[in-house]
Design a protein around this motif. Structure first.
Motif, PDB file in Angstrom:
ATOM      1  N   LEU A   1       0.643  -1.045  -0.151  1.00  0.00           N
ATOM      2  CA  LEU A   1      -0.055   0.130   0.030  1.00  0.00           C
ATOM      3  C   LEU A   1       0.933   1.342  -0.160  1.00  0.00           C
ATOM      4  CD1 LEU A   1      -2.842  -0.915   2.593  1.00  0.00           C
ATOM      5  CD2 LEU A   1      -3.058  -0.278   0.272  1.00  0.00           C
ATOM      6  N   THR A   2       0.356   2.273  -0.762  1.00  0.00           N
ATOM      7  CA  THR A   2       1.059   3.694  -0.740  1.00  0.00           C
ATOM      8  C   THR A   2       0.519   4.291   0.663  1.00  0.00           C
ATOM      9  OG1 THR A   2      -0.565   4.594  -1.813  1.00  0.00           O
ATOM     10  CG2 THR A   2       1.029   3.797  -3.241  1.00  0.00           C
ATOM     11  N   GLU A   3       1.420   5.439   1.235  1.00  0.00           N
ATOM     12  CA  GLU A   3       0.807   6.029   2.259  1.00  0.00           C
ATOM     13  C   GLU A   3      -0.538   6.650   2.147  1.00  0.00           C
ATOM     14  OE1 GLU A   3       0.831   6.652   6.016  1.00  0.00           O
ATOM     15  OE2 GLU A   3       2.186   5.820   5.125  1.00  0.00           O
ATOM     16  N   ARG A   4      -0.874   7.252   1.110  1.00  0.00           N
ATOM     17  CA  ARG A   4      -2.139   7.812   0.925  1.00  0.00           C
ATOM     18  C   ARG A   4      -3.271   6.633   1.013  1.00  0.00           C
ATOM     19  NH1 ARG A   4      -1.819  11.878  -4.005  1.00  0.00           N
ATOM     20  NH2 ARG A   4      -3.869  12.726  -3.181  1.00  0.00           N
ATOM     21  N   ALA A   5      -3.117   5.496   0.293  1.00  0.00           N
ATOM     22  CA  ALA A   5      -3.955   4.573   0.196  1.00  0.00           C
ATOM     23  C   ALA A   5      -3.955   3.830   1.927  1.00  0.00           C
ATOM     24  CB  ALA A   5      -3.409   3.294  -0.448  1.00  0.00           C
ATOM     25  N   ARG A   6      -3.028   4.027   2.564  1.00  0.00           N
ATOM     26  CA  ARG A   6      -3.176   3.293   3.978  1.00  0.00           C
ATOM     27  C   ARG A   6      -3.939   4.286   4.857  1.00  0.00           C
ATOM     28  NH1 ARG A   6      -0.020  -0.661   5.589  1.00  0.00           N
ATOM     29  NH2 ARG A   6       1.651  -0.358   3.717  1.00  0.00           N
ATOM     30  N   ARG A   7      -3.990   5.523   4.393  1.00  0.00           N
ATOM     31  CA  ARG A   7      -4.663   6.314   5.523  1.00  0.00           C
ATOM     32  C   ARG A   7      -6.149   6.285   5.016  1.00  0.00           C
ATOM     33  NH1 ARG A   7      -0.745  10.418   3.829  1.00  0.00           N
ATOM     34  NH2 ARG A   7      -2.251  11.452   2.634  1.00  0.00           N
ATOM     35  N   VAL A   8      -6.477   5.834   3.935  1.00  0.00           N
ATOM     36  CA  VAL A   8      -8.042   5.951   3.634  1.00  0.00           C
ATOM     37  C   VAL A   8      -8.694   4.528   4.191  1.00  0.00           C
ATOM     38  CG1 VAL A   8      -7.850   4.918   1.015  1.00  0.00           C
ATOM     39  CG2 VAL A   8      -9.667   6.690   1.705  1.00  0.00           C
ATOM     40  N   LEU A   9      -7.841   3.480   4.101  1.00  0.00           N
ATOM     41  CA  LEU A   9      -8.439   2.195   4.203  1.00  0.00           C
ATOM     42  C   LEU A   9      -9.197   2.028   5.422  1.00  0.00           C
ATOM     43  CD1 LEU A   9      -8.559  -0.770   3.711  1.00  0.00           C
ATOM     44  CD2 LEU A   9      -6.491  -1.118   4.854  1.00  0.00           C
ATOM     45  N   PRO A  10      -8.926   2.586   6.698  1.00  0.00           N
ATOM     46  CA  PRO A  10      -9.947   2.393   7.900  1.00  0.00           C
ATOM     47  C   PRO A  10     -11.245   2.978   7.740  1.00  0.00           C
ATOM     48  CG  PRO A  10      -7.655   3.121   8.653  1.00  0.00           C
ATOM     49  CD  PRO A  10      -7.721   3.223   7.149  1.00  0.00           C
ATOM     50  N   GLY A  11     -11.314   4.241   7.163  1.00  0.00           N
ATOM     51  CA  GLY A  11     -12.598   4.742   6.674  1.00  0.00           C
ATOM     52  C   GLY A  11     -13.486   4.086   5.647  1.00  0.00           C
TER      53      GLY A  11
ATOM     54  N   SER B   1     -13.056   0.659   5.223  1.00  0.00           N
ATOM     55  CA  SER B   1     -13.716  -0.651   5.921  1.00  0.00           C
ATOM     56  C   SER B   1     -14.581  -0.326   6.638  1.00  0.00           C
ATOM     57  CB  SER B   1     -12.458  -1.154   6.632  1.00  0.00           C
ATOM     58  OG  SER B   1     -11.394  -1.606   5.886  1.00  0.00           O
ATOM     59  N   ALA B   2     -14.755   0.730   7.668  1.00  0.00           N
ATOM     60  CA  ALA B   2     -16.021   1.215   8.269  1.00  0.00           C
ATOM     61  C   ALA B   2     -17.045   1.411   7.559  1.00  0.00           C
ATOM     62  CB  ALA B   2     -15.551   2.482   9.234  1.00  0.00           C
ATOM     63  N   SER B   3     -16.910   2.067   6.333  1.00  0.00           N
ATOM     64  CA  SER B   3     -18.219   2.291   5.481  1.00  0.00           C
ATOM     65  C   SER B   3     -18.759   1.043   5.229  1.00  0.00           C
ATOM     66  CB  SER B   3     -17.577   3.196   4.251  1.00  0.00           C
ATOM     67  OG  SER B   3     -17.115   4.381   4.781  1.00  0.00           O
TER      68      SER B   3
END
Length: 301
Positions: free
Chosen positions: A62-72, A74-76
């Protein structure tokens, strides 16, 4: 402002691949090919105008930007599953779907279900037997019974049952031999190996048990048949294949019916136990409380 969202299939492919950090594992989860996952992720990258994964020789990262968006993200997806759950058939509120390992289902839970049915005739049990950990939302699981150390983040957990291990054999195997009076006598018999808990180095196997008994130079721990499921190993011992290191929890019924005879008096405690787990939002539902309390009463008995 008008919402402009990427294609849902592309988002699903990204979320699964990001969670696993593997296109192959995501493909298995989504029942598609790795190439299809890769295509969906490229579609998403083109839509967003950014790179989401670094393609390495034998893996992806994962790129750093992709890693930041993953938790939100997954929660969605979890929130969508929860939102759609209101569409469940109201008649299903009397159903309790239980995930557990096959050996515990066959040897401990199922033989007792008739008592649960008598105590709670308005509830129906559905058993989902698997060696994999349940995904409560994706698999529509109400509660789970697992063998471990009780560390299940995000879940409400109660200990059901501790366990021990002991050598046991069928009466037929012992009937034509001299009595077994000490561990050294095991050298005259084949062994049955239960490999279902090999992932836990603290669980005794025949090698460690014989070493602790001081007879590893007399009894060859390498001998005998191996089984990947505990109930298969027990059945082999019942059928006279050899002597098994049996877990008291799942051998209890066979011992009480005389199908297996424990050897020696000492039982060795295991570091893992059986646990009841459920998601917090279901923990206070009457059907879940009823099943949990019944399990605890059965285990105490």
């Amino acid at each position: 402002m008008k919402r402009r969202l990427p294609p849902l299939n592309a988002l699903r492919a990204f979320e699964a691949a990001a969670r696993h950090e593997s296109f192959k594992a995501a493909a298995e989860e989504l029942s598609v090919t790795p190439a299809a996952v890769g295509h969906q992720i490229r579609t998403l990258e083109d839509f967003l105008g950014i790179e989401l994964f670094l393609r390495l020789n034998r893996s992806v990262e994962l790129t750093e930007r992709a890693r930041r968006v993953l938790p939100g993200l997954s929660a969605s997806f979890d929130a969508m599953v929860d939102a759609l759950s209101v569409l469940d058939d109201p008649d299903e509120t009397n159903v309790i779907t239980v995930s557990t390992v096959p050996s515990f289902a066959v040897k401990w839970l199922i033989p007792r279900l008739e008592r649960f049915n008598r105590a709670y005739p308005d509830y129906d049990i559905r058993i989902s037997a698997s060696i994999d950990m349940a995904d409560f939302r994706r698999d529509h699981i109400d509660c789970s019974i697992r063998f471990g150390r009780g560390v299940y983040p995000g879940l409400k957990v109660w200990k059901i049952l501790d366990d021990t291990i002991m050598p046991a054999a069928s009466p037929s195997l012992l009937s034509n031999e001299d009595p077994i009076t000490s561990p050294a006598d095991l050298a005259r018999f084949p062994l049955v190996h239960d490999d279902s808990l090999r992932f836990d180095p603290m669980t005794p196997d025949w090698r460690s048990w014989l070493t602790a008994a001081g007879v590893d130079d007399i009894v060859d721990w390498r001998r005998g048949a191996h089984f990947s499921f505990a109930d298969h190993a027990l059945q082999a011992a019942i059928d006279g294949v050899g002597i098994v290191l049996a877990r008291r929890s799942i051998a209890h019924q066979d011992i009480s019916e005389g199908k297996l005879i424990p050897l020696f008096e000492a039982e060795q405690p295991l570091t893992m136990s059986y646990w009841f787990a459920t998601v917090p939002e279901k923990a206070e539902q009457p059907r879940i409380i009823a099943f949990r309390d019944w399990l605890l009463a059965e285990a105490a008995e």
